[in-house]
Design an enzyme around this catalytic site. Structure first.
Site, PDB file in Angstrom:
ATOM      1  N   ALA A 867      54.761 -35.050  26.662  1.00 35.47           N
ATOM      2  CA  ALA A 867      53.787 -34.039  26.154  1.00 35.47           C
ATOM      3  C   ALA A 867      52.449 -34.847  26.056  1.00 35.47           C
ATOM      4  O   ALA A 867      52.653 -36.163  26.120  1.00 35.47           O
ATOM      5  CB  ALA A 867      54.292 -33.393  25.082  1.00 35.47           C
ATOM      6  N   MET A 868      51.464 -34.209  25.829  1.00 41.24           N
ATOM      7  CA  MET A 868      50.158 -34.730  25.704  1.00 41.24           C
ATOM      8  C   MET A 868      49.445 -34.054  24.307  1.00 41.24           C
ATOM      9  O   MET A 868      49.429 -32.583  24.514  1.00 41.24           O
ATOM     10  CB  MET A 868      49.431 -34.612  26.779  1.00 41.24           C
ATOM     11  CG  MET A 868      47.994 -35.061  26.716  1.00 41.24           C
ATOM     12  SD  MET A 868      48.017 -37.060  26.613  1.00 41.24           S
ATOM     13  CE  MET A 868      46.583 -37.234  25.649  1.00 41.24           C
ATOM     14  N   ASN A 870      46.452 -33.445  23.438  1.00 38.27           N
ATOM     15  CA  ASN A 870      44.943 -32.884  23.753  1.00 38.27           C
ATOM     16  C   ASN A 870      44.512 -31.970  22.282  1.00 38.27           C
ATOM     17  O   ASN A 870      45.399 -31.301  21.963  1.00 38.27           O
ATOM     18  CB  ASN A 870      44.890 -32.055  25.004  1.00 38.27           C
ATOM     19  CG  ASN A 870      45.477 -32.663  25.875  1.00 38.27           C
ATOM     20  OD1 ASN A 870      45.217 -33.849  26.648  1.00 38.27           O
ATOM     21  ND2 ASN A 870      46.586 -31.976  26.718  1.00 38.27           N
ATOM     22  N   HIS A 902      55.895 -35.013  17.084  1.00 32.52           N
ATOM     23  CA  HIS A 902      55.103 -36.091  17.461  1.00 32.52           C
ATOM     24  C   HIS A 902      53.469 -35.737  18.071  1.00 32.52           C
ATOM     25  O   HIS A 902      52.519 -36.314  17.458  1.00 32.52           O
ATOM     26  CB  HIS A 902      56.005 -36.794  18.883  1.00 32.52           C
ATOM     27  CG  HIS A 902      55.163 -37.904  19.243  1.00 32.52           C
ATOM     28  ND1 HIS A 902      55.615 -39.273  19.214  1.00 32.52           N
ATOM     29  CD2 HIS A 902      54.163 -38.143  20.376  1.00 32.52           C
ATOM     30  CE1 HIS A 902      54.661 -40.083  19.560  1.00 32.52           C
ATOM     31  NE2 HIS A 902      53.878 -39.485  20.448  1.00 32.52           N
ATOM     32  N   GLU A 903      53.426 -34.887  18.922  1.00 28.34           N
ATOM     33  CA  GLU A 903      52.322 -34.211  19.220  1.00 28.34           C
ATOM     34  C   GLU A 903      51.392 -33.722  18.329  1.00 28.34           C
ATOM     35  O   GLU A 903      50.331 -33.741  18.191  1.00 28.34           O
ATOM     36  CB  GLU A 903      52.504 -33.344  20.621  1.00 28.34           C
ATOM     37  CG  GLU A 903      53.396 -33.875  21.772  1.00 28.34           C
ATOM     38  CD  GLU A 903      52.779 -35.380  22.107  1.00 28.34           C
ATOM     39  OE1 GLU A 903      51.509 -35.648  22.223  1.00 28.34           O
ATOM     40  OE2 GLU A 903      53.765 -35.865  22.583  1.00 28.34           O
ATOM     41  N   HIS A 906      49.909 -36.432  16.186  1.00 29.92           N
ATOM     42  CA  HIS A 906      48.874 -37.045  16.693  1.00 29.92           C
ATOM     43  C   HIS A 906      47.376 -36.591  16.322  1.00 29.92           C
ATOM     44  O   HIS A 906      46.295 -37.187  16.451  1.00 29.92           O
ATOM     45  CB  HIS A 906      48.791 -36.928  18.278  1.00 29.92           C
ATOM     46  CG  HIS A 906      49.549 -38.173  18.852  1.00 29.92           C
ATOM     47  ND1 HIS A 906      49.291 -39.443  18.730  1.00 29.92           N
ATOM     48  CD2 HIS A 906      50.495 -38.100  19.623  1.00 29.92           C
ATOM     49  CE1 HIS A 906      49.890 -40.281  19.403  1.00 29.92           C
ATOM     50  NE2 HIS A 906      50.694 -39.492  20.164  1.00 29.92           N
ATOM     51  N   GLU A 925      50.479 -44.748  19.128  1.00 30.03           N
ATOM     52  CA  GLU A 925      51.833 -43.994  19.568  1.00 30.03           C
ATOM     53  C   GLU A 925      52.939 -44.789  18.828  1.00 30.03           C
ATOM     54  O   GLU A 925      53.823 -43.923  18.306  1.00 30.03           O
ATOM     55  CB  GLU A 925      52.206 -44.876  21.156  1.00 30.03           C
ATOM     56  CG  GLU A 925      51.079 -43.986  22.044  1.00 30.03           C
ATOM     57  CD  GLU A 925      51.520 -42.492  22.124  1.00 30.03           C
ATOM     58  OE1 GLU A 925      52.400 -41.980  21.478  1.00 30.03           O
ATOM     59  OE2 GLU A 925      50.311 -41.820  22.458  1.00 30.03           O
TER      60      GLU A 925
END
Length: 1476
Positions: A867-868, A870, A902-903, A906, A925
């Site tokens: 995943a990312m 953004n 997690h995402e 961030h 990370e």
């Protein structure tokens, strides 16, 4: 960004209601055109009148009328012209103009617009061209130059003729087809210029007036004339030209301002559009346009030999009678006409060939001449075969080399430079646009594209079978009696195609000088051929889906104004790829100029996307000196010229176009705008530096899945680490944090109703610019928080949405929207609930609140990572966000929850505070992995289980990485491809380093450090040292020694020795450390002591701070104790006894008595491993196996263990990858066999107990009708499946095989959820003997039950590719040929390839497994280099740890990969490290 899949297998863009801008065509500046073609004295009204007038004498259609920039553009007539230059001169010149104009228009028009004599004029002009005498004739440029000697004499005869006219007649010239020329095709000088030669001296001048005219009216300004194609009546291809209102500068004509909108029309009334149905009362005949050396003859042979079609072509030469008839020749059936000459065409027209219905197909190389045979009632359905223009040109070269004495002995380079008309010069573009001679402009390319789209059924020489099928289906030939009566039609086709293939000419190396010259000279045709390839696929797809051709206007409704600015660089880097450059951490330097604000405009079209950017540039306060950029300071923008075509570049305030190598520089991967240029623009722009670019990208071709790409039917982005440079030119590095003030996204509203980007939605609506009546939609997004480019995101698609909300601790309401394909929306609920739990946990644990009013998540099938993060628009691999009981296992549920957390985490640790450079990746990370691990353990009250799972990954993958050539510190010192450092070390070991902060400082101290970190650095890009300083300062402690963890690679080893002094009542433990650091590390070792007699804990967990190479710690005790060392895995080290031999009795004791859940499990693992390794090494193992059996039995029966998940983990044997880390020379088959031996021994010993326990849990599972993902339910399922695995391990006899198959099949068929079904399936796929039939039945049923669900099919592939079967490689090879297998989807690729490489069968002694992987890596690297690099890293890099035979075979595959002609930087870096 989560990397888990690799672990487990501007405001100024214009208003939205101005739709015309979306399809604009930009042309060169009008004033510049005047200067070039008229000379400096262009104010002469007579010269201006000549330029803007084309009216033929006697009221004949003027040039603008026939070429169809209709009369409004000039509003001129012969009367106007006569008044400007004199009546006589006007009549004479216009007469000359009219003849040439009619000739030129005739070359384009397919209908009766001009008098009949124009046909003869055209044929005279084309005397040098006979497509049937020279099948390979390419260039028509010399043939269209007309001799105007007579017209020039007529001009001279008129007394009082103006000087302007005489100057024009004397000096007009043409350069023919030399498109590399930099000058115009003619110059018109003002009256009285001394450079004008007397007319008498130039009466033999030759020029192409049509060439001069087209240049004159196609070079309109970037900021002036615009054009777009519109859908009109089918007998016209129309381009609308809009004037931007600039007019002609310097007092020139204002006529352009007076005609703001005009049309360019190519008349094609004799040819309907491809999607137009057949009309009653009309005769329609297929017309096959012969393109030389494109495979047309092969298709033509199919038509007469296999289909027995009667053709009207040149075949009837010599048999031209007054009645049409079909002649049955020896080799073909043909009509008695000759369409290769003007006489033959005229005769065919007299015989009414088009309305006769006699020919089945008309074949000719003279497209426009043949179209003149048709009209609105009797129409031609046009089709053709196209071939790569460079291949055609090379084929032509070899043919001329063999047959033309003037060419004999020439190299390809000499041929291209000296061959004149022989050499191909944009043949296709010229024919389709009617621009037979002179310099081509991009407008001609657009006309050719539109003509091709509207009128042609397109075939390709590279796929003649598909081409033939397309033609036969479109024209109904597959239903003809000829085909119906032939048994071997397909064989007939193939015989012809094979013959063609067998006669292919030699190839030419790409990048050679001759090849480059051909590319340069045929640029327009290459672009046109790209479009033909697109149309070919679109037509086939449409035919498959709808049974007819209904084609939409495509991305090419707008095109670049000229060759992309970086086209030459792109060609050069493709021909000569630059050597990989190593980036070094210590060489970091801030940029002199940075971007502070960004506006982006995306226009998404099928096959092409335009990206306009407006960058506000500022001086960087961190960099006061000058950057060394070609000796000058400048703004450095990153961009991959191979994927990003730079169409426009400007700096606000700078007049005129920027000059390459003066105002800016292009280097591989870089666009550098000089500081002087920026400052010059700023001085005229209120001291604000603004850079504007327009680029073109093709997301559909982006298989790297980096940048903007197409995943299924949606567009999405992945920009970390360096993907934004594949979207546009930008300083693509994390220390440039800019505010993305506006991101406008526009696309077709039907296919892409959902348009998403970062931040908050500002505006959305519909706009013009669609084709075929399509409506386009736009959305404008704004993100108030500065961010680096790697956090940019865009998604466009037809998506379903599950919406919820969350109220923050300050009372704000945040909308939560999860998007996926409509069919998957029902699988998003668990992810939504996981997000709300994560948001609440972060508030409670760290006081961190979400900062926007909207949080979007999108599920994407094709995604490199997990995943990312953004900002406000997280993009997830579907495997990490979709979950339901039927398709997802418990492991999938836990993974979804962990990665969702997690995402989200961030947002603060990665987004609000990001890393200064990519060497600091672990800063975001490692920290965020630690946070998601804590969240998963605490939220489900399963801290021990979560810790065990995390440590298994560290030991199984990260330790292996540390021991191989890819070993690196958590903060690397150098890299070539940053994507290669999204590793287990950076993520997993990085998280362990963060955990050590928490262990050393305590939970409270860690929170204080986090608070100070955010207070200092919110909105900044920082380093690992900044994080360490915040932790140290907040706790007033010295952590300087701890910083060595950031620069030390490898896995440290801590050895221990202990003793008990009964007399003094002291327990002494000595610890020693070894690592790759020159100085000792700060290692926290958590220790507990248990009474050796009672098993009671006498010393609770205490953290020992190991800071020296050797240290001794003493504890007073009342009796002998057993130490529990490295509790909760307090440091990422290997803990080994100084003797090198594990005290097996102590391990058995701890496995039964330790109060630390992790160490209790770990002690059992060490004991199990000792037994397995003794079996493998052939050592005496009986005593150790007895301890194993005793420990296993005690754990199986221990009533004090209330958590089924803990019991399950305690009963599982260590995995093969973990065992491999415990040996010096790895022998995977031997490890597997030894492990299976111990497992069977346990199963035999406890079969009765295991069966009873299994049946008891089965009854509980079946009684629980409501699916739950809580700790109790998942623990029960886990333990039951552990029992099943042991019971199915008993398979030595036929009876045992039948029994194992029976119990596994029963669970498989009765399973209500994926967890139990998958566990049973994993057992079944490895069964042989009497269990084979059950295995095969389960394989088919699992696939059928999947019903095409991609994530379930991935599980099916993964299980089959990791089965424990002797013929596994053969099975895996078959899997790669399965219809559902693809290399383009990383999930699918990993499911097969990584699953196989993790098996012992991969390492079979014959080395065929290694060869198979080498074959696959060559293919994968061409599709997705990130996947190929990671697959190599996980399989081949540890070759030195294997025996000599295996090592040599693995190394040979690395050498093979290194020698690949084209290898990606990602893979090359891995391979080079592996070969060191």
């Amino acid at each position: 960004m989560a990397s888990r899949p690799s672990v487990t297998f501007a405001p100024s863009f214009g208003s939205e209601d101005e739709g015309e801008q979306d399809f604009q065509y930009d042309f060169h500046n009008v004033a510049a055109h005047q200067q070039q073609h008229m000379g400096p004295d262009h104010n002469d009204p007579r010269a201006a009148a000549m330029q803007t007038t084309g009216m033929g004498g006697g009221g004949r259609p003027n040039l603008l009328g026939t070429y169809a920039l209709n009369s409004g553009i000039v509003g001129a007539s012969s009367r106007n012209l006569n008044s400007a230059i004199g009546a006589d001169d006007g009549r004479s010149l216009v007469g000359a103009l009219g003849q040439s104009i009619r000739h030129h228009a005739r070359m384009i028009d397919g209908d009766q617009l001009l008098p009949a004599e124009s046909t003869a004029a055209k044929k005279a002009a084309l005397a040098a061209y006979d497509p049937y005498q020279d099948d390979d004739h390419v260039s028509l440029a010399p043939a269209v130059e007309l001799n105007y000697e007579k017209e020039a004499r007529e001009v001279k005869q008129h007394d009082g003729g103006s000087a302007a006219l005489r100057a024009f007649a004397a000096n007009a010239s043409v350069q023919g087809a030399n498109e590399n020329s930099t000058t115009g095709s003619g110059r018109i000088h003002g009256a009285g210029q001394s450079s004008v030669a007397p007319l008498a001296e130039t009466t033999s001048s030759r020029f192409s007036l049509s060439n001069w005219f087209t240049n004159s009216f196609s070079n309109l300004s970037d900021r002036g004339a615009k054009a777009r194609f519109s859908e009109t009546e089918e007998d016209e291809v129309v381009a609308v030209i809009r004037d931007g209102g600039t007019g002609l500068k310097g007092g020139g004509s204002k006529l352009f301002e007076e005609a703001p909108k005009e049309r360019f029309v190519v008349q094609t009334s004799g040819s309907p559009d491809v999607d137009t149905p057949r009309a009653p009362g009309r005769i329609e005949t297929p017309f096959f346009w012969l393109v030389p050396r494109s495979g047309a003859n092969a298709v033509r042979t199919v038509m007469w030999r296999c289909l027995r079609l009667a053709e009207a072509s040149e075949a009837g030469a010599g048999e031209e009678l007054n009645v049409l008839k079909i002649v049955d020749g020896e080799d073909k059936r043909y009509v008695n006409v000759d369409l290769s000459t003007s006489k033959g065409l005229a005769h065919a027209k007299e015989l009414n060939l088009a309305s006769s219905g006699v020919p089945d197909v008309i074949i000719s190389g003279d497209m426009h001449g043949t179209l003149e045979l048709f009209n609105n009632l009797n129409r031609a359905r046009v089709f053709a075969v196209f071939r790569n223009p460079i291949e055609r040109a090379i084929s032509k070269y070899y043919a001329d080399l063999a047959s033309d004495p003037d060419v004999a002995g020439m190299t390809l380079t000499q041929y291209v430079r000296q061959g004149g008309h022989r050499v191909q010069n944009n043949y296709l573009t010229r024919h389709l646009s009617g621009r037979y001679g002179g310099k081509l402009e991009v407008f001609h390319l657009d006309v050719a594209r539109e003509f091709l789209r509207r009128k042609f059924v397109v075939g390709l020489a590279r796929d003649l079978p598909a081409t033939t099928n397309l033609f036969t289906h479109v024209y109904g030939w597959n239903n003809t009696a000829a085909i119906m009566g032939m048994d071997n039609a397909e064989q007939c086709y193939q015989t012809i195609f094979n013959a063609l293939t067998d006669s292919s000419p030699p190839s030419v190396d790409e990048g050679s000088e001759g090849w480059k010259l051909l590319v340069s000279q045929n640029w327009f045709d290459l672009k046109l051929y790209e479009y033909a390839e697109y149309l070919f696929q679109q037509q086939i797809d449409q035919l498959k889906k709808k049974g007819s051709l209904k084609l939409k206007a495509t991305a090419y409704n707008r095109t670049m104004t000229s060759t992309p600015l970086n086209a030459a660089l792109a060609a050069e880097t493709k021909a000569n790829p630059p050597k990989p450059v190593e980036v070094v951490r210590l060489e970091y330097s801030p940029l002199k100029y940075v971007v502070s604000k960004v506006s982006l405009d995306f226009k998404l079209y099928t096959g092409r996307t335009l990206v306009e950017s407006v960058l506000t540039v500022t001086d960087n306060d961190l960099q006061k000196g000058e950057s060394d950029v070609g000796g000058e300071d400048g703004l450095v923008l990153d961009g991959e010229e191979a994927t990003v075509k730079l169409l426009e570049l400007s700096v606000d305030g700078c007049e005129g176009a920027l000059v390459a190598d003066v105002d800016f520089f292009l280097k591989p991967g870089k666009l550098i705008i000089k500081g002087d240029t920026l400052r010059r623009g700023a001085s005229s722009n209120e001291n604000v530096m603004v850079v504007r670019t327009t680029v073109e990208i093709v997301p559909e071709d982006n298989t790297q899945l980096s940048g903007l790409y197409k995943s299924g039917d949606m567009y999405c982005t992945q920009c970390e680490a360096e993907g934004f440079r594949r979207i546009t030119y930008y300083p693509d590095r994390p220390d440039v944090m800019a505010t993305f003030e506006q991101v406008r996204v526009e696309a077709n509203s039907k296919d892409f109703p959902v348009l998403l980007s970062n931040g908050n939605l500002v505006k959305e609506g519909t706009c013009e610019g669609g084709t075929n009546g399509d409506t386009r939609k736009f959305a404008v997004w704004s993100d108030p928080f500065p961010k680096p480019s790697y956090l940019f995101a865009l998604v466009a698609g037809d998506l379903g949405c599950l919406e919820d909300s969350f109220t923050t601790m300050s009372g704000r309401n945040v909308a939560l929207r999860f998007y996926s394909e409509h069919k998957n929306v029902s699988k998003l609920s668990y992810a939504v609930e996981s997000l709300k739990r994560a948001m609440k946990w972060d508030e409670d644990t760290f006081g961190l609140e979400y900062d926007l009013d909207l949080f979007n998540v999108v599920a994407v099938e094709s995604f490199n990572m997990g995943a990312m993060e953004n900002k406000s628009l997280n993009v997830f691999n579907t495997s990490c966000v979709l979950a339901d009981p039927k398709t997802s296992s418990d492991a999938n549920y836990f993974r979804v929850e962990g990665i969702i957390g997690h995402e989200y985490f961030h947002n603060w640790t990665g987004n609000r505070v990001t890393c200064r450079d990519w060497f600091q990746l672990t800063l975001k990370e490692g920290l965020t992995v630690f946070r998601d691990q804590q969240f998963s353990g605490q939220i489900n009250n399963c801290a021990a289980v979560t810790r065990i799972s995390n440590v298994l990954t560290v030991r199984g993958m990260q330790f292996k990485e540390d021991a191989g050539p890819m070993s690196h510190p958590i903060r690397p010192d150098a890299y070539i491809a940053m994507d290669n450092f999204y590793t287990a070390t950076v993520y997993r070991k990085g998280a362990e380093v963060i955990r050590m902060y928490d262990t050393i400082l305590g939970t409270g101290g860690f929170r204080k450090g986090m608070d100070l970190y955010f207070k200092r650095h919110d909105g900044s890009a920082v380093t690992c040292d900044d994080f360490l300083a915040a932790m140290a300062d907040a706790n007033d402690t010295d952590l300087s020694q701890f910083s060595r963890w950031y620069s030390t690679s490898g896995t440290p080893t801590v050895t221990y020795v202990s003793s008990f002094d009964e007399e003094k009542g002291l327990f002494v433990i000595g610890l020693s450390q070894t690592s790759r650091s020159d100085e000792p590390l700060f290692i926290p070792v958590a220790l507990g002591l248990l009474d050796k007699e009672t098993g009671e804990e006498v010393l609770p967990t205490t953290v020992l701070e190991l800071k020296e190479m050797n240290q001794t710690f003493t504890f007073p005790v009342k009796g002998d104790v057993v130490p529990s060392i490295l509790r909760n895995f307090s440091a990422p080290v290997k803990m080994v006894p100084a003797s090198g031999v594990v005290n097996e009795s102590d391990m058995a004791f701890l496995a039964s008595n330790d109060t630390d859940g992790f160490n209790r499990w770990d002690s059992a693992q060490q004991l199990y491993a000792a037994a397995i390794l003794k079996v493998m090494d052939g050592k005496e193992y009986a005593e150790t196996l007895d301890l194993v059996l005793s420990t296993f039995g005690a754990t199986l029966k221990d009533a004090s263990i209330s958590d089924d998940a803990i019991r399950a983990y305690a009963l599982i044997l260590p995995g093969e990858s973990t065992l491999a880390e415990a040996v010096t020379v790895v022998d995977p088959p031997a490890i597997r066999n030894a492990r299976k031996f111990v497992k069977k021994a346990i199963a035999k010993k406890f079969k009765t107990e295991l069966t009873a326990a299994y049946e008891k849990l089965t009854a509980c599972v079946e009684a629980d009708t409501v699916f739950k993902v809580d700790g109790e339910s998942t623990g029960r399922r886990r333990l039951r499946n552990v029992y099943l695995g042991y019971l199915c391990a008993l398979d030595e006899t036929a009876e045992q095989q039948i029994e194992a198959a029976k119990i596994a099949t029963a669970q498989f068929e009765a399973a209500s959820g994926m967890t139990d079904k998958l566990a049973a399936f994993n057992c079944l796929v490895s069964m042989s003997g009497e269990g084979s039939s059950a295995r095969d039945a389960a394989i088919q049923k699992f696939y059928d039950d999947a019903n095409g669900d991609p994530l379930v099919i991935d599980k099916w592939f993964a299980c089959l590719a990791s089965a424990d079967l002797p013929d596994l490689l053969d099975r895996v090879v078959k899997l790669t040929n399965h219809p559902d297998f693809t290399l383009k989807v990383p999930n699918r690729c990993r499911a097969v390839i990584l699953s196989f490489t993790a098996s012992a069968a991969f390492h079979d002694d014959n080395g065929k497994g290694y060869e198979f992987l080498g074959d696959m890596l060559e293919k994968i690297d061409k599709v997705n280099s990130r996947v190929s690099a990671r697959t190599t890293a996980s399989s081949f890099l540890s070759w030195k740890r294997y025996n000599e035979e295996r090592a040599s075979m693995m190394k040979a595959q690395l050498e093979r990969l290194k020698a690949m002609p084209t290898i990606s930087n990602d893979l090359l870096e891995i391979v080079m490290k592996g070969l060191k």
